[in-house]
Write a protein that holds these residues in place. Structure first.
Motif, short mmCIF file in Angstrom:
data_model
loop_
_atom_site.label_atom_id
_atom_site.label_comp_id
_atom_site.label_asym_id
_atom_site.label_seq_id
_atom_site.Cartn_x
_atom_site.Cartn_y
_atom_site.Cartn_z
N LEU A 1 -2.86 -3.94 -7.02
CA LEU A 1 -3.74 -5.08 -6.79
C LEU A 1 -5.00 -4.70 -6.02
CD1 LEU A 1 -1.03 -7.72 -5.84
CD2 LEU A 1 -2.22 -7.48 -8.03
N LYS A 2 -5.14 -3.41 -5.71
CA LYS A 2 -6.27 -2.91 -4.93
C LYS A 2 -6.37 -3.63 -3.59
CE LYS A 2 -9.01 -1.37 -8.88
NZ LYS A 2 -10.31 -1.43 -9.58
N LEU A 3 -5.20 -3.78 -2.94
CA LEU A 3 -5.15 -4.42 -1.64
C LEU A 3 -5.24 -3.38 -0.54
CD1 LEU A 3 -2.32 -7.06 -2.17
CD2 LEU A 3 -4.79 -7.45 -2.19
N LYS A 4 -5.95 -3.71 0.52
CA LYS A 4 -6.06 -2.82 1.68
C LYS A 4 -5.66 -3.60 2.93
CE LYS A 4 -9.76 0.05 -0.27
NZ LYS A 4 -8.92 1.24 -0.44
N PRO A 5 -4.72 -3.07 3.71
CA PRO A 5 -4.27 -3.79 4.90
C PRO A 5 -5.25 -3.65 6.06
CG PRO A 5 -3.12 -1.71 4.73
CD PRO A 5 -3.97 -1.82 3.50
N ARG A 6 -5.44 -4.75 6.79
CA ARG A 6 -6.18 -4.68 8.06
C ARG A 6 -5.16 -4.41 9.16
NH1 ARG A 6 -9.38 -9.72 10.70
NH2 ARG A 6 -7.28 -10.39 11.26
#
Length: 283
Positions: free
Chosen positions: A185-190
């Motif tokens: 999903l092309k998610l990046k965690p903060r």
């Protein structure tokens, strides 16, 4: 009056020019790669990324041990006789380094230890607060300085987005399911420091150019950061266009001094290339 010497760990990523200009002493942590122990700062960060590309493993990291702290504090005393040492340490919630400093401190009666409950730019922000206090109030008593530093620790706010989920996965920072879902999903965690702990509390979707801008907007909306100083952190591989845009946004929001910091070996080992972070002190 006895001279006060400030010190911290390499995991602060304190830029060399600031450390040299303000005489902040820095003790190295460790990176272990190919069964060889490297002092943080002695190993080019790119070699860590090359190692991962070659092996699909990340190096391990270890804290400064008590013997190294003893040698470190002894050298400061030799270089600055009759000084007072105020050591501002890497969060004890993510490393045993601070506890090792506590063990070493039993040998010294001129040493104050402060657990900064922060890392990289968040730790640098606290160290530089102490630097500025001493420059403004050179006759400040050590006990007063320590009290002021401890009071500012909860106001140091750090948020960053790792450049690579591969490094988080390899380092055990996320589960395989979370990794695969994020990759697809092309998610990046903060990731933020909450009470000294690394906590992932939000995810962004899209390319790093979009994610970094959203992170900056959220951070400045969430925290009332002192406009006198902002620290922007990058790991090797972050696009120069992104860096330029982040500087523009910080300037538009009225920040006077904007300092870019490169993530060193300790942080880069877990965040991977192309990461971006922000740190500052709340008013």
């Amino acid at each position: 009056m006895r001279k006060i010497i400030l010190s911290t760990e390499s995991g602060a990523d304190l830029p060399e020019d600031l450390a040299a200009r303000h005489n902040v002493q820095v003790v190295p942590m460790h990176v272990i790669m190919d069964d060889k122990d490297y002092l943080d700062g002695s190993l080019p960060v790119q070699e860590i990324y090359d190692y991962y590309d070659r092996t699909k493993n990340i190096p391990s990291t270890t804290s400064t041990n008590s013997h190294e702290y003893q040698e470190f504090f002894t050298k400061i005393n030799a270089d600055y006789p009759d000084c007072i040492i105020v050591h501002i340490g890497y969060t004890s919630k993510a490393s045993s380094s601070f506890q090792h400093a506590v063990i070493a401190s039993e040998e010294f009666d001129n040493l104050f230890l402060i657990d900064a409950l922060n890392v990289t730019g968040g730790l640098t922000a606290i160290v530089m607060y102490a630097v500025n206090l001493l420059e403004q109030e050179p006759t400040l008593e050590p006990e007063q300085l320590v009290e002021k530093i401890k009071a500012i620790i909860p106001k140091s706010k750090l948020a960053f987005v790792p450049g690579s989920l591969d490094f988080l996965r390899a380092g055990g920072r996320v589960s395989n399911v979370a990794y695969l879902g994020g990759a697809l999903l092309k998610l990046k965690p903060r990731i933020e420091l909450i009470d000294g702990n690394l906590v992932s509390n939000k995810k962004y979707r899209g390319k790093m150019s979009k994610v970094s801008e959203k992170l900056m907007q959220d951070y400045l909306n969430q925290y009332d950061i002192d406009r006198k100083q902002l620290y922007l952190i990058y790991s090797i591989g972050l696009d120069e266009g992104i860096k330029q845009r982040m500087t523009e946004i910080a300037t538009e929001h009225g920040f006077i001094n904007i300092k870019w910091m490169q993530a060193g070996s300790m942080i880069s080992t877990h965040s991977g290339p192309g990461g971006f972070g922000i740190a500052g002190l709340e008013v």
